[in-house]
Design a protein around this motif. Structure first.
Motif, PDB file in Angstrom:
ATOM      1  N   ASN A  34    -106.958 -39.269 -58.467  1.00  0.00           N
ATOM      2  CA  ASN A  34    -107.439 -40.720 -59.164  1.00  0.00           C
ATOM      3  C   ASN A  34    -108.162 -40.659 -60.476  1.00  0.00           C
ATOM      4  O   ASN A  34    -108.712 -39.819 -60.085  1.00  0.00           O
ATOM      5  CB  ASN A  34    -108.054 -40.893 -58.016  1.00  0.00           C
ATOM      6  CG  ASN A  34    -107.043 -41.008 -56.654  1.00  0.00           C
ATOM      7  OD1 ASN A  34    -106.758 -42.128 -56.692  1.00  0.00           O
ATOM      8  ND2 ASN A  34    -108.583 -41.441 -55.725  1.00  0.00           N
TER       9      ASN A  34
ATOM     10  N   LYS B 100    -112.394 -40.460 -48.595  1.00  0.00           N
ATOM     11  CA  LYS B 100    -113.035 -42.482 -49.296  1.00  0.00           C
ATOM     12  C   LYS B 100    -112.641 -42.394 -48.368  1.00  0.00           C
ATOM     13  O   LYS B 100    -112.280 -43.935 -48.052  1.00  0.00           O
ATOM     14  CB  LYS B 100    -111.761 -42.433 -50.712  1.00  0.00           C
ATOM     15  CG  LYS B 100    -111.981 -42.757 -51.568  1.00  0.00           C
ATOM     16  CD  LYS B 100    -113.436 -44.256 -51.715  1.00  0.00           C
ATOM     17  CE  LYS B 100    -113.451 -45.152 -51.870  1.00  0.00           C
ATOM     18  NZ  LYS B 100    -114.170 -45.877 -52.439  1.00  0.00           N
TER      19      LYS B 100
ATOM     20  N   VAL C  10    -109.563 -47.082 -57.174  1.00  0.00           N
ATOM     21  CA  VAL C  10    -109.863 -46.742 -58.511  1.00  0.00           C
ATOM     22  C   VAL C  10    -109.295 -47.043 -59.299  1.00  0.00           C
ATOM     23  O   VAL C  10    -108.221 -48.817 -59.022  1.00  0.00           O
ATOM     24  CB  VAL C  10    -109.095 -45.121 -58.533  1.00  0.00           C
ATOM     25  CG1 VAL C  10    -110.082 -44.452 -57.295  1.00  0.00           C
ATOM     26  CG2 VAL C  10    -108.024 -44.553 -58.417  1.00  0.00           C
TER      27      VAL C  10
ATOM     28  N   VAL D 156    -111.266 -42.961 -62.251  1.00  0.00           N
ATOM     29  CA  VAL D 156    -112.777 -43.711 -61.460  1.00  0.00           C
ATOM     30  C   VAL D 156    -112.928 -43.997 -62.192  1.00  0.00           C
ATOM     31  O   VAL D 156    -113.785 -45.568 -61.622  1.00  0.00           O
ATOM     32  CB  VAL D 156    -113.327 -42.706 -60.214  1.00  0.00           C
ATOM     33  CG1 VAL D 156    -113.550 -43.624 -59.606  1.00  0.00           C
ATOM     34  CG2 VAL D 156    -112.074 -41.750 -59.325  1.00  0.00           C
ATOM     35  N   SER D 157    -113.007 -44.100 -63.719  1.00  0.00           N
ATOM     36  CA  SER D 157    -113.577 -44.959 -65.269  1.00  0.00           C
ATOM     37  C   SER D 157    -113.031 -44.763 -66.313  1.00  0.00           C
ATOM     38  O   SER D 157    -111.979 -44.285 -65.860  1.00  0.00           O
ATOM     39  CB  SER D 157    -114.735 -44.257 -64.862  1.00  0.00           C
ATOM     40  OG  SER D 157    -114.562 -42.761 -66.357  1.00  0.00           O
TER      41      SER D 157
ATOM     42  N   TYR E 245    -107.740 -46.096 -52.632  1.00  0.00           N
ATOM     43  CA  TYR E 245    -108.543 -45.455 -52.739  1.00  0.00           C
ATOM     44  C   TYR E 245    -110.212 -45.839 -53.683  1.00  0.00           C
ATOM     45  O   TYR E 245    -111.499 -45.868 -53.687  1.00  0.00           O
ATOM     46  CB  TYR E 245    -108.402 -44.101 -52.947  1.00  0.00           C
ATOM     47  CG  TYR E 245    -107.949 -42.469 -52.941  1.00  0.00           C
ATOM     48  CD1 TYR E 245    -108.818 -41.860 -52.761  1.00  0.00           C
ATOM     49  CD2 TYR E 245    -106.516 -43.091 -52.244  1.00  0.00           C
ATOM     50  CE1 TYR E 245    -108.492 -40.801 -51.776  1.00  0.00           C
ATOM     51  CE2 TYR E 245    -106.127 -42.423 -51.171  1.00  0.00           C
ATOM     52  CZ  TYR E 245    -107.528 -40.813 -51.529  1.00  0.00           C
ATOM     53  OH  TYR E 245    -106.770 -39.714 -50.386  1.00  0.00           O
TER      54      TYR E 245
ATOM     55  N   ARG F 278    -103.377 -46.538 -55.784  1.00  0.00           N
ATOM     56  CA  ARG F 278    -104.945 -47.165 -55.646  1.00  0.00           C
ATOM     57  C   ARG F 278    -105.695 -48.037 -55.068  1.00  0.00           C
ATOM     58  O   ARG F 278    -106.622 -47.640 -55.630  1.00  0.00           O
ATOM     59  CB  ARG F 278    -104.108 -47.736 -57.395  1.00  0.00           C
ATOM     60  CG  ARG F 278    -105.197 -48.639 -58.053  1.00  0.00           C
ATOM     61  CD  ARG F 278    -105.042 -49.415 -59.157  1.00  0.00           C
ATOM     62  NE  ARG F 278    -104.777 -50.533 -58.424  1.00  0.00           N
ATOM     63  CZ  ARG F 278    -105.910 -51.129 -58.307  1.00  0.00           C
ATOM     64  NH1 ARG F 278    -106.688 -51.336 -58.484  1.00  0.00           N
ATOM     65  NH2 ARG F 278    -105.320 -52.640 -57.700  1.00  0.00           N
TER      66      ARG F 278
ATOM     67  N   GLU G  40    -114.954 -40.451 -55.306  1.00  0.00           N
ATOM     68  CA  GLU G  40    -114.517 -41.485 -56.178  1.00  0.00           C
ATOM     69  C   GLU G  40    -115.741 -42.377 -56.038  1.00  0.00           C
ATOM     70  O   GLU G  40    -116.525 -43.262 -56.916  1.00  0.00           O
ATOM     71  CB  GLU G  40    -113.422 -42.059 -55.290  1.00  0.00           C
ATOM     72  CG  GLU G  40    -111.372 -41.487 -55.696  1.00  0.00           C
ATOM     73  CD  GLU G  40    -112.095 -40.735 -54.554  1.00  0.00           C
ATOM     74  OE1 GLU G  40    -110.559 -39.671 -54.580  1.00  0.00           O
ATOM     75  OE2 GLU G  40    -112.770 -40.234 -53.396  1.00  0.00           O
ATOM     76  N   THR G  41    -116.873 -42.560 -54.634  1.00  0.00           N
ATOM     77  CA  THR G  41    -118.092 -43.417 -54.695  1.00  0.00           C
ATOM     78  C   THR G  41    -119.431 -42.745 -55.495  1.00  0.00           C
ATOM     79  O   THR G  41    -120.112 -43.545 -55.917  1.00  0.00           O
ATOM     80  CB  THR G  41    -118.134 -43.336 -53.104  1.00  0.00           C
ATOM     81  OG1 THR G  41    -117.143 -44.282 -52.280  1.00  0.00           O
ATOM     82  CG2 THR G  41    -119.203 -44.387 -53.219  1.00  0.00           C
TER      83      THR G  41
END
Length: 471
Positions: free
Chosen positions: A242, A201, A78, A244-245, A76, A73, A217-218
């Motif tokens: 992952n 990433k 996230v 991410v949100s 990355y 986590r 991810e970005t």
């Protein structure tokens, strides 16, 4: 030769790997002192355990596995990372099942991996297809346009999620940021199958990404699936999902992962994920810096080799070396045979193109051997087998969905035009369906399927050249 004999002989050979997995063999582990992990087969067998006291539980982690997920986590950047021991396949399927309700729709690239089509069947999800651009000069699939995503979402309100693949097998990346903006404006979830881009990433994290596309991810995807084994340092079948949100229902996602992953997860695979994380945390800046330097060297020196072209400038991930010889006068298959004779194993070939997949474990000498071999290619091209130029296959447009019954029959490929497929037909590589159950065989599909069958193993096509269709 048995499987064990083949693997033993292959391990003895001094071969250069430009294919998966990304660790490229044991030297990466030996270089950083992980001999204690490699040991020998007896030592590895001692690590092959189940969920004994202190070993934690992948399906409900509270201890050391939770700690490893936290390591990823942070790497990355996230909200949450889930370990995958059934590959990115399990991650893609769980993400799709968690993002669209049964009977609803998912907007997805027609170039999606076969796991996405399995999720459609499992979740009773209806696909709405996005057709990627085709780069006709190279015969490969390109990116998804954000405008096409926006138009499709505005046209169909039953679409609950969007799935894109970026990078694709050849390294072509879509504009994830622009796509994410369109998806989020309309209140949907964006899943990105980044199986072939787990490194992106991390290059960003070390400030070495100026020549690379933005990671998912970005770029703002909600769920990102990464095959750690493909380009980084873990064992085959180990991957990462992952979140991410906060748009993602993590409870439901965990439930679906638990449903799709083995109840006896491999501690050897998880250990390799742990070793990969430790190497990146301790030596990542050095390793990724060397990776970039070696790529810079390759792209600089390849320009001096007449008649050899490397695809670039198509929003591509430059860690994938897509090589074309003498304007297509030498087939990708012939180039692969030639490189193998020089002790170099590539990832795939289609039509006129060969793709060499670089990874974290490649060293300077690997690139130098590849450059040396390519420098000789033109001189010996006239002696290479299968050197004749072939028409390259491409991913055809999907056939129309047709009404059909339940009874099927097996018929010859030549008799399939106009019939409705009862199976998914997928060439490997790249693992992308030509046709799915319920779709009609067109002349274009059959023409490209015949070309693909000359080069690849085609799932759904029998050894006799027959296919199951609906009556």
């Amino acid at each position: 030769m048995t499987l064990l004999e083949f693997l033993t002989e292959h391990a003895k050979g001094d071969r250069v790997s430009f294919h998966m997995p990304g660790h490229k063999g044991g030297r990466l582990y030996r270089r950083f002192g992980y001999d204690r992990f490699l040991g020998n087969m007896a030592t590895v067998a001692d690590m092959d355990i189940t969920e004994i006291a202190g070993a934690d539980n992948l399906h409900s982690p509270e201890g050391i596995i939770k700690g490893l997920e936290e390591d990823y986590r942070k790497l990355y950047g996230v909200e949450k990372s889930f370990l995958l021991v059934n590959g990115s396949t399990a991650g893609v399927m769980a993400a799709m099942l968690s993002s669209a309700a049964p009977g609803k729709k998912t907007l997805m690239s027609r170039g999606s991996h076969r796991s996405a089509y399995s999720a459609l069947k499992l979740g009773n999800i209806t696909p709405v297809y996005l057709q990627p651009e085709m780069y006709e000069d190279f015969g490969i699939m390109g990116k998804i346009n954000p405008e096409d995503v926006a138009e499709a979402l505005d046209r169909d309100k039953d679409i609950q999620a969007v799935l894109i693949t970026s990078p694709n097998y050849y390294g072509v990346c879509s504009d994830v940021r622009a796509i994410a903006d369109e998806v989020h404006k309309r209140g949907r979830i964006l899943i990105t199958d980044q199986a072939h881009g787990a490194h992106l990433k991390l290059f960003e994290g070390f400030g070495l990404n100026e020549d690379l596309p933005v990671s998912a991810e970005t770029g703002g995807a909600d769920i990102v699936i990464n095959s750690i084994h493909k380009t980084l340092g873990s064992f085959t079948q180990s991957a990462l999902l992952n979140v991410v949100s906060d748009r993602v229902n993590q409870r439901l996602l965990r439930e679906n992962l638990n449903m799709l992953q083995s109840t006896s997860p491999s501690y050897i695979l998880m250990a390799s994920l742990a070793v990969n994380a430790e190497i990146i945390k301790s030596h990542g800046k050095e390793l990724f810096g060397q990776w970039k330097e070696n790529l810079d060297l390759f792209y600089k020196k390849i320009k001096d080799i007449d008649g050899v072209e490397v695809i670039s400038g198509l929003d591509t991930d430059r860690t994938k070396l897509n090589i074309k010889v003498a304007g297509g006068s030498v087939s990708g298959k012939a180039l692969d045979e030639y490189l193998r004779s020089k002790g170099i194993d590539s990832e795939l070939y289609t039509g006129d193109i060969l793709m060499a997949m670089t990874g974290m474990g490649n060293e300077r000498s690997d690139y130098e051997k590849l450059l040396s071999a390519l420098d000789d290619t033109i001189e010996i091209a006239t002696d290479m087998p299968c050197k004749e130029k072939r028409k390259a296959w491409k991913l055809p447009k999907p056939g129309s969905v047709k009404e059909h019954g339940n009874e099927t029959e097996e018929i010859a490929l030549d008799k399939c035009q106009g019939r409705v497929s009862a199976v998914t037909v997928i060439p490997y590589p790249p693992g992308i369906p030509f046709i799915c159950p319920g779709e009609e065989f067109t002349e274009e599909i059959l023409e490209n399927l015949k070309l693909a069958a000359e080069e690849s193993k085609v799932s759904g096509l029998s050894d006799k050249g027959t296919i199951h269709v609906y009556k």
